[in-house]
Write a protein that holds these residues in place. Sequence first.
Motif, short mmCIF file in Angstrom:
data_model
loop_
_atom_site.label_atom_id
_atom_site.label_comp_id
_atom_site.label_asym_id
_atom_site.label_seq_id
_atom_site.Cartn_x
_atom_site.Cartn_y
_atom_site.Cartn_z
N GLN A 195 2.97 0.91 -6.58
CA GLN A 195 2.21 0.90 -4.95
C GLN A 195 0.01 0.30 -5.85
O GLN A 195 -0.03 0.24 -6.91
N GLY A 196 -0.33 -0.93 -4.80
CA GLY A 196 -1.47 -1.68 -5.18
C GLY A 196 -0.52 -2.74 -5.49
O GLY A 196 -1.77 -3.56 -6.19
N TYR A 253 -6.03 1.59 3.65
CA TYR A 253 -4.75 0.80 3.56
C TYR A 253 -4.23 1.38 5.06
O TYR A 253 -3.67 2.40 4.57
N SER A 279 -5.56 -5.24 4.06
CA SER A 279 -6.13 -4.18 2.29
C SER A 279 -6.79 -5.77 1.83
O SER A 279 -6.38 -5.98 0.45
N HIS A 311 0.88 -1.25 -0.34
CA HIS A 311 0.27 0.02 -0.38
C HIS A 311 0.49 1.46 -0.31
O HIS A 311 -0.04 2.29 -0.19
N ARG A 312 2.32 0.99 0.18
CA ARG A 312 3.28 2.18 0.24
C ARG A 312 4.16 2.07 -0.27
O ARG A 312 4.78 1.01 0.17
N LYS A 317 -9.37 2.14 0.41
CA LYS A 317 -7.85 2.31 -0.35
C LYS A 317 -7.31 3.66 0.93
O LYS A 317 -5.86 3.13 1.11
#
Length: 234
Positions: free
Chosen positions: A221-222, A122, A112, A94-95, A119
């Motif tokens: 990210q993601g 997260y 998550s 997420h980061r 989102k």
Amino acid sequence: MLLSSLARLIRRQDIWGILLCVPLLVGCSKSTTASIKAVCSSLTSPCLQGKANVLMSTNRGAITLEVDGDAAPVTAGNFVDLVKRGVYNGTVFHRVVKEPVSFVVQGGDPASKDPKTLKTNYGKGSFIDPASAQARFIPFEVKLKTDDQPRYGKLITNPRELLQLQLTHKKGALAMARSPAPDSASAQFYIALRPLPELDGRYAVFGRVIKGLEVVDAIQQGDRIFKASLLMAK
């Protein structure tokens, strides 16, 4: 406390490092030692003796991690336990901070994996122990080469002691993310994308990437962890 920490950081790091790391700074005080046996007996998570390898399969490829129970038995044991429980399966990175310079890839938030989690939320989750229905937190843990056992609960700021850290933030270092309170790490972890000496003594390193650094570099990210599994214990 925060101002004095920033002053020390300014003397050590370039301006981009400061901009990236300011949100991570907390107040610091002298470290203390504690018996590993006493600390482990007080926790709901198992400690790890020796080392273990973990295979983390992601949508970018596979990463092999070595977790070090010799230098960080509490932190490594917590991570291995969460791997065995399948906590990381389906979670999101997420980061990911790569600009203006490479910093970290962070993931492992249990919330998550739930598609209902927004989102924007997260990075706020912890591992909820089903036995107690409470969030599990572990103490901050760091070991010096000159000590027989790790230190717990207090951050390291003495420059001479920082030079004696058993595990440091080299590229590929595996460490625990947490809130400002030192003893607030739960499940979230990060991998250093470059050497980050400004985080040494302030965040608990407990392992390293031994294979798949190019995969770590490619993570965006993601991206998602498909599965994390224990390969072996040494």
